[in-house]
Motif scaffolding. Sequence first.
Motif, short mmCIF file in Angstrom:
data_model
loop_
_atom_site.label_atom_id
_atom_site.label_comp_id
_atom_site.label_asym_id
_atom_site.label_seq_id
_atom_site.Cartn_x
_atom_site.Cartn_y
_atom_site.Cartn_z
N GLY A 66 6.83 17.08 1.41
CA GLY A 66 6.05 18.08 0.69
C GLY A 66 5.70 17.72 -0.74
O GLY A 66 5.18 18.56 -1.48
N TYR A 67 5.97 16.48 -1.14
CA TYR A 67 5.66 16.06 -2.52
C TYR A 67 4.20 15.66 -2.69
O TYR A 67 3.70 15.58 -3.82
CB TYR A 67 6.56 14.90 -2.95
N ILE A 68 3.51 15.36 -1.59
CA ILE A 68 2.09 15.03 -1.65
C ILE A 68 1.32 16.11 -0.89
O ILE A 68 1.52 16.28 0.31
CB ILE A 68 1.79 13.65 -1.04
N GLN A 69 0.46 16.82 -1.60
CA GLN A 69 -0.30 17.90 -0.99
C GLN A 69 -1.57 17.34 -0.34
O GLN A 69 -2.08 16.29 -0.75
CB GLN A 69 -0.68 18.94 -2.04
N LEU A 183 -7.89 13.74 -7.75
CA LEU A 183 -6.79 13.19 -6.97
C LEU A 183 -5.69 12.69 -7.90
O LEU A 183 -5.97 12.00 -8.88
CB LEU A 183 -7.28 12.01 -6.11
N GLY A 184 -4.45 13.04 -7.58
CA GLY A 184 -3.32 12.47 -8.29
C GLY A 184 -3.06 11.05 -7.79
O GLY A 184 -3.65 10.59 -6.80
N SER A 185 -2.17 10.35 -8.47
CA SER A 185 -1.87 8.97 -8.11
C SER A 185 -1.31 8.87 -6.69
O SER A 185 -1.71 7.99 -5.91
CB SER A 185 -0.87 8.37 -9.11
N PHE A 186 -0.38 9.77 -6.33
CA PHE A 186 0.19 9.77 -4.99
C PHE A 186 -0.88 10.05 -3.94
O PHE A 186 -0.92 9.42 -2.88
CB PHE A 186 1.30 10.82 -4.89
N ASN A 187 -1.76 11.01 -4.23
CA ASN A 187 -2.81 11.36 -3.28
C ASN A 187 -3.74 10.18 -3.00
O ASN A 187 -4.05 9.87 -1.85
CB ASN A 187 -3.63 12.55 -3.79
N LEU A 188 -4.22 9.55 -4.08
CA LEU A 188 -5.14 8.43 -3.92
C LEU A 188 -4.47 7.27 -3.19
O LEU A 188 -5.08 6.63 -2.32
CB LEU A 188 -5.66 7.97 -5.29
N LEU A 189 -3.22 7.01 -3.53
CA LEU A 189 -2.49 5.95 -2.85
C LEU A 189 -2.29 6.28 -1.37
O LEU A 189 -2.37 5.39 -0.51
CB LEU A 189 -1.14 5.74 -3.53
N GLY A 190 -2.07 7.57 -1.08
CA GLY A 190 -1.92 7.99 0.31
C GLY A 190 -3.17 7.77 1.12
O GLY A 190 -3.11 7.50 2.33
N HIS A 191 -4.34 7.89 0.48
CA HIS A 191 -5.61 7.66 1.17
C HIS A 191 -5.90 6.16 1.35
O HIS A 191 -6.40 5.75 2.40
CB HIS A 191 -6.76 8.29 0.38
N THR A 192 -5.63 5.37 0.32
CA THR A 192 -6.09 3.98 0.32
C THR A 192 -5.10 2.98 0.91
O THR A 192 -5.52 1.97 1.49
CB THR A 192 -6.42 3.54 -1.11
N ALA A 193 -3.79 3.23 0.77
CA ALA A 193 -2.79 2.25 1.21
C ALA A 193 -2.87 1.94 2.72
O ALA A 193 -2.78 0.77 3.10
CB ALA A 193 -1.39 2.71 0.83
N PRO A 194 -3.03 2.95 3.61
CA PRO A 194 -3.10 2.62 5.05
C PRO A 194 -4.26 1.69 5.39
O PRO A 194 -4.10 0.76 6.20
CB PRO A 194 -3.27 3.99 5.71
#
Length: 335
Positions: A66-69, A183-194
Amino acid sequence: MAPGSKAERKAALDAGAWMFNVVTSVGIIMVNKALMATHGFSFATTLTGLHFATTTLMTLVMKWLGYIQPSYLPLPELVKFVFFANLSIVGMNVSLMWNSVGFYQIAKLCIIPVLCFLEILLDKVRYSRDTKLSIVLVLVGVAVCTVTDVSVNSQGLLAAAIAVWSTALQQHYVHHLQRKYSLGSFNLLGHTAPGQAASLLVLGPFVDFWLTNKRVDTFNYTSIVTFFIVLSCIIAVGTNLSQFICIGRFTAVSFQVLGHMKTILVLTLGFLFFGKEGLNFHVALGMLLAVIGMIWYGNASSKPGGKERQVYSTPSEKTQKHGILSSQSELDQKV
């Protein structure tokens, strides 16, 4: 909260973000140097794919906790970012293979003026004279202490140009996407890393075979090599996240300028661990110039007018204001 305490809290968070990036970046350089130079694991592109696979796993765990919305990033924007990011990784590896170390360092330094050009062209940013001069001093200082032999050929020049522009576009795009889509850093990383993980793990072995003439699947994976690969992947999570945090809080130009602190730190650690070889007068002079330039840049860019984003009024606003151009100070304080 009082204005003073708010500013102090932001300064502390900014310093923490920089320290996080410096520590993880220097750490991964040291680990990868041991992995590649000492143990012969030269598959840099595949290793980067493993880095992003580990980062993807981290973002999935953070989402589950739940830390990344949930957030939104259009597919065309994601594809464009992954293309620039992967081209940057491959371009830098090819540039290092085809060029001398000196020209490779010069190419890396060229990322800063290219980013400045992109900010002026796309973001309508204006730099003060002191800010420009401080950037020049950083470039001169880093060049003096890192550039030695300089030789280049046509294919090496092409690889370097692709590496520089793709890296600059990728880093500029990080800041652009965070601002445009909130987008926060976690959000953007969640989109791009995969996307980066999947593409690099598929293409990486072929690119590495082309660069090294060795196959990643036939390498002798000893326990120590496996340990360094796992350690590299763990540190890479922090490196990837801290890059997004820093570019989000500041700008890509500031990230590059102050990021050369890592170069100075690596040189210093090399001197401390491996003795005086490699440290001479011109290296020490270059390090001193670079540090002075970084301090100067921090002071110059944070002053009113040091770095401004020009905001143009609508036609009705221009009529009301008699065509006067309004400007909004950016001050490198992106959160």
